[in-house]
Design an enzyme around this catalytic site. Structure first.
Site, mmCIF file in Angstrom:
data_model
loop_
_atom_site.group_PDB
_atom_site.id
_atom_site.type_symbol
_atom_site.label_atom_id
_atom_site.label_comp_id
_atom_site.label_asym_id
_atom_site.label_seq_id
_atom_site.Cartn_x
_atom_site.Cartn_y
_atom_site.Cartn_z
ATOM 1 N N ASP A 1 18.322 41.034 -4.998
ATOM 2 C CA ASP A 1 17.079 41.484 -4.367
ATOM 3 C C ASP A 1 16.863 40.886 -2.969
ATOM 4 O O ASP A 1 15.837 40.248 -2.695
ATOM 5 C CB ASP A 1 15.858 41.187 -5.257
ATOM 6 C CG ASP A 1 16.065 41.588 -6.712
ATOM 7 O OD1 ASP A 1 16.874 42.506 -6.948
ATOM 8 O OD2 ASP A 1 15.440 40.986 -7.601
ATOM 9 N N GLN B 1 13.788 51.923 -7.251
ATOM 10 C CA GLN B 1 14.844 51.830 -8.247
ATOM 11 C C GLN B 1 14.719 53.039 -9.158
ATOM 12 O O GLN B 1 13.653 53.280 -9.736
ATOM 13 C CB GLN B 1 14.675 50.533 -9.063
ATOM 14 C CG GLN B 1 15.063 49.292 -8.299
ATOM 15 C CD GLN B 1 16.567 49.191 -8.136
ATOM 16 O OE1 GLN B 1 17.263 48.869 -9.073
ATOM 17 N NE2 GLN B 1 17.068 49.470 -6.944
ATOM 18 N N LEU C 1 13.642 57.169 -14.964
ATOM 19 C CA LEU C 1 12.899 55.902 -14.868
ATOM 20 C C LEU C 1 12.816 55.394 -13.436
ATOM 21 O O LEU C 1 13.804 55.433 -12.700
ATOM 22 C CB LEU C 1 13.583 54.847 -15.744
ATOM 23 C CG LEU C 1 13.030 53.416 -15.710
ATOM 24 C CD1 LEU C 1 13.096 52.790 -17.102
ATOM 25 C CD2 LEU C 1 13.768 52.528 -14.703
ATOM 26 N N LEU C 2 11.620 54.940 -13.077
ATOM 27 C CA LEU C 2 11.421 54.247 -11.787
ATOM 28 C C LEU C 2 11.088 52.795 -12.100
ATOM 29 O O LEU C 2 10.367 52.514 -13.054
ATOM 30 C CB LEU C 2 10.276 54.935 -11.051
ATOM 31 C CG LEU C 2 9.526 54.234 -9.902
ATOM 32 C CD1 LEU C 2 8.981 55.264 -8.919
ATOM 33 C CD2 LEU C 2 8.389 53.330 -10.405
ATOM 34 N N GLU D 1 12.795 36.894 -9.620
ATOM 35 C CA GLU D 1 13.250 38.167 -9.062
ATOM 36 C C GLU D 1 12.425 38.554 -7.836
ATOM 37 O O GLU D 1 11.301 38.105 -7.648
ATOM 38 C CB GLU D 1 13.142 39.271 -10.133
ATOM 39 C CG GLU D 1 14.062 39.020 -11.324
ATOM 40 C CD GLU D 1 14.165 40.212 -12.265
ATOM 41 O OE1 GLU D 1 15.289 40.630 -12.584
ATOM 42 O OE2 GLU D 1 13.121 40.723 -12.692
ATOM 43 N N ASP E 1 11.344 48.936 -9.470
ATOM 44 C CA ASP E 1 10.850 48.284 -8.248
ATOM 45 C C ASP E 1 10.768 49.197 -7.023
ATOM 46 O O ASP E 1 11.678 49.989 -6.777
ATOM 47 C CB ASP E 1 11.791 47.145 -7.826
ATOM 48 C CG ASP E 1 12.214 46.267 -8.966
ATOM 49 O OD1 ASP E 1 11.655 46.385 -10.055
ATOM 50 O OD2 ASP E 1 13.119 45.441 -8.748
ATOM 51 N N TYR F 1 20.994 47.813 -6.849
ATOM 52 C CA TYR F 1 19.784 47.106 -7.242
ATOM 53 C C TYR F 1 18.863 46.856 -6.040
ATOM 54 O O TYR F 1 19.171 47.208 -4.916
ATOM 55 C CB TYR F 1 20.161 45.802 -7.957
ATOM 56 C CG TYR F 1 20.404 45.978 -9.453
ATOM 57 C CD1 TYR F 1 20.526 47.250 -10.026
ATOM 58 C CD2 TYR F 1 20.504 44.871 -10.293
ATOM 59 C CE1 TYR F 1 20.730 47.397 -11.397
ATOM 60 C CE2 TYR F 1 20.710 45.018 -11.666
ATOM 61 C CZ TYR F 1 20.821 46.286 -12.206
ATOM 62 O OH TYR F 1 21.017 46.423 -13.555
ATOM 63 N N SER F 2 17.741 46.198 -6.306
ATOM 64 C CA SER F 2 16.652 46.124 -5.317
ATOM 65 C C SER F 2 17.039 45.452 -4.005
ATOM 66 O O SER F 2 17.960 44.640 -3.957
ATOM 67 C CB SER F 2 15.472 45.372 -5.926
ATOM 68 O OG SER F 2 14.850 46.198 -6.865
HETATM 69 C C1 FRU Z 1 13.248 43.706 -11.173
HETATM 70 C C2 FRU Z 1 14.737 43.958 -11.234
HETATM 71 C C3 FRU Z 1 15.462 43.394 -10.021
HETATM 72 C C4 FRU Z 1 16.709 44.238 -9.955
HETATM 73 C C5 FRU Z 1 16.191 45.591 -10.388
HETATM 74 C C6 FRU Z 1 17.167 46.419 -11.152
HETATM 75 O O1 FRU Z 1 12.523 44.599 -11.921
HETATM 76 O O2 FRU Z 1 15.286 43.432 -12.421
HETATM 77 O O3 FRU Z 1 15.724 42.013 -10.073
HETATM 78 O O4 FRU Z 1 17.276 44.276 -8.687
HETATM 79 O O5 FRU Z 1 15.044 45.345 -11.180
HETATM 80 O O6 FRU Z 1 16.653 47.701 -11.368
#
Ligand code: FRU
Length: 484
Positions: free
Chosen positions: A162, A59, A40-41, A220, A43, A102-103
């Site tokens: 993020d 991600q 899965l991809l 986000e 952000d 995470y992002s």
């Molecule tokens: C947005 C999000 C971000 C988080 C990431 C995790 O799609 O939920 O807030 O960092 O994806 O994969």
């Protein structure tokens, strides 16, 4: 001795090899959109041009087509058209990111590329912790983690993530997507002179004059930048209710524009505007490239949107990024256009001019699966539509002044639609890949970004008028540009 991080990367690469043929045999495989090599991809992360080369991280969950402890996957390109997959940049192997890197974002500092990201941690009872972390690279390929730079401040829940970092004059700034203790979405601003010590400035939108009111429970992936005389805060709020044609997806993306006071950290802003009108668009990130262009790339997906029904899952992958776009700010609005480098993808031009009166037109030479299609609309009385492979349709109703994108739902095949009001439509520019369509209207005034999953044999393209439609069509084929 191999570290936990190296071990995880090894496992991810093995998973990629094991499933390569299954992934590559998918007829829905994109030809010019970034996708995960397996799994899965979501952000886009760390979008930057560094020493001439463009980097887009993403991600990545390599082990399944669901969410979990994310890695940062990595693509590079010299021209924003041809992309090469690199080895994963970050893996979730440390105590401060064990449940996901995470992002976050990338900057260039002292000849190094620095990545800022959120370390997601769940304790033994499933409670979330979040840490803002930093990693660095001297070659743009290998990354070394340097640990945590920022803990959770008071007043916010652990939905705090993020980081997007930029420099203004001599100071570094960072915005973070947050939820406060009242469970309201916020964007929080920090400043720093050395990139390691960060001081809290507060909520960017705590402006006294124009309150947003109740506006979702979590914001986000924030991004804050100056463009064409205005400051723009881009973010993805969660928890908005549908309002007319707006906010139709599970979660949205949009922006506030105005003026950021760097002393107080407050943005004096206008109303929130949605950035995209289609079914799949979320968590975009921008960067300023070496030519000074403000470029954007987004996730062509939305969290919690029926992922279990996605047709590509049986081929062991899910989701793509959007094409890279150039942003401008004009008359109070963000304008998005495909980056001009994408014109280099054009092959075998076909041109057709047509005038339809209550009729439809299909031309063999316009059929296909992967192409750019430019439709200059000269006149519409009644309505005019373009149907792609019998699976998606763009319709302009000139009487209602309504532009609508329809598709067959990937959940149950029924027709579903997204619309926006448009006083006139003079140009529709479609980027059609095997399983996605991005439509840029009137030079980027509005954009509809969506996936679609037509049957493999169907290559049809159909133009239809109810009433009168005069238009010119130019089509260019596009070949494959992604190397995995
Ligand atoms: C947005 C999000 C971000 C988080 C990431 C995790 O799609 O939920 O807030 O960092 O994806 O994969």
């Amino acid at each position: 001795m191999t570290t936990r991080n190296e071990e995880l990367i090894q496992l991810a690469l093995e998973d990629m090899e094991v499933h390569r043929d299954t992934v590559m045999s998918d007829p829905h495989l994109p030809h010019f959109h970034l996708m995960p090599p397996v799994g899965l991809l979501n952000d886009p992360n760390g979008f930057i041009q560094w020493n001439g080369e463009y980097h887009v991280f993403f991600q990545w969950m390599p082990f399944k087509t669901g969410h979990g402890a994310k890695f940062w996957g990595h693509y590079t390109s010299n021209d924003l058209v041809n992309w090469t997959l690199r080895s994963p940049a970050l893996s979730p192997g440390d105590w401060f990111d064990k449940d996901g890197c995470y992002s976050g974002s990338a900057i260039c500092h002292d000849d190094k590329m620095l990545l800022f990201y959120t370390g997601n941690v769940k304790d033994e009872n499933g409670n979330r912790e979040s840490y803002q972390c930093i990693a660095e690279s001297s070659d743009g390929i290998h990354f070394k983690k340097n640990g945590v730079v920022l803990d959770l401040p008071e007043g916010y829940t652990a939905h705090f993530r993020d980081p997007k970092v930029w420099k203004h004059e001599d100071t570094w700034y960072m915005v973070i997507g947050a939820q406060n203790n009242k469970e309201e979405g916020r964007v929080v601003l920090f400043e720093s002179t050395d990139l390691r010590n960060w001081s809290l400035k507060g909520d960017v939108t705590a402006s006294k004059h124009k309150k947003l009111g109740e506006f979702g429970f979590m914001w986000e992936c924030p991004d804050l930048f100056h463009l064409d005389g205005s400051d723009v805060l881009l973010f993805s709020p969660q928890g908005l209710k549908p309002e007319g044609y707006a906010y139709q997806n599970v979660y949205q993306t949009g922006y506030l524009s105005g003026k950021l006071d760097y002393k107080t950290g407050r943005l004096d802003h206008d109303a929130f505007t949605e950035l995209d009108r289609g079914f799949e668009f979320y968590a975009p990130q921008t960067t300023e490239d070496e030519e000074g262009r403000r470029l954007l790339i987004g996730w062509m997906g939305v969290p919690e949107q029926d992922e279990e029904h996605h047709p590509t899952r049986k081929h062991k992958w899910i989701h793509t990024l959007t094409i890279p776009r150039e942003l401008h700010y004009r008359d109070g609005k963000l304008i998005q256009l495909p980056v001009e480098e994408l014109n280099d993808m054009r092959q075998n031009k076909t041109e057709v001019e047509a005038s339809l009166y209550n009729e439809q037109m299909e031309r063999e030479e316009l059929n296909g699966k992967v192409y750019e299609l430019l439709v200059n609309v000269k006149e519409v009385k009644g309505s005019f539509s373009v149907t792609f492979r019998n699976a998606a349709e763009m319709v302009y109703d000139a009487d209602e002044k309504l532009l609508t994108f329809k598709r067959n739902s990937f959940v149950d095949g029924t027709e579903e639609s997204r619309s926006c009001k448009m006083d006139s439509v003079t140009q529709l520019r479609f980027y059609v890949d095997s399983s996605s369509i991005e439509v840029f209207i009137n030079g980027g005034e509005e954009v509809f970004t969506s996936r679609y999953f037509p049957s493999e044999e169907d290559e049809s393209l159909l133009f239809k008028s109810e009433g009168e439609a005069k238009f010119e069509v130019t089509k260019w084929n596009i070949k494959n540009h992604i190397t995995i």
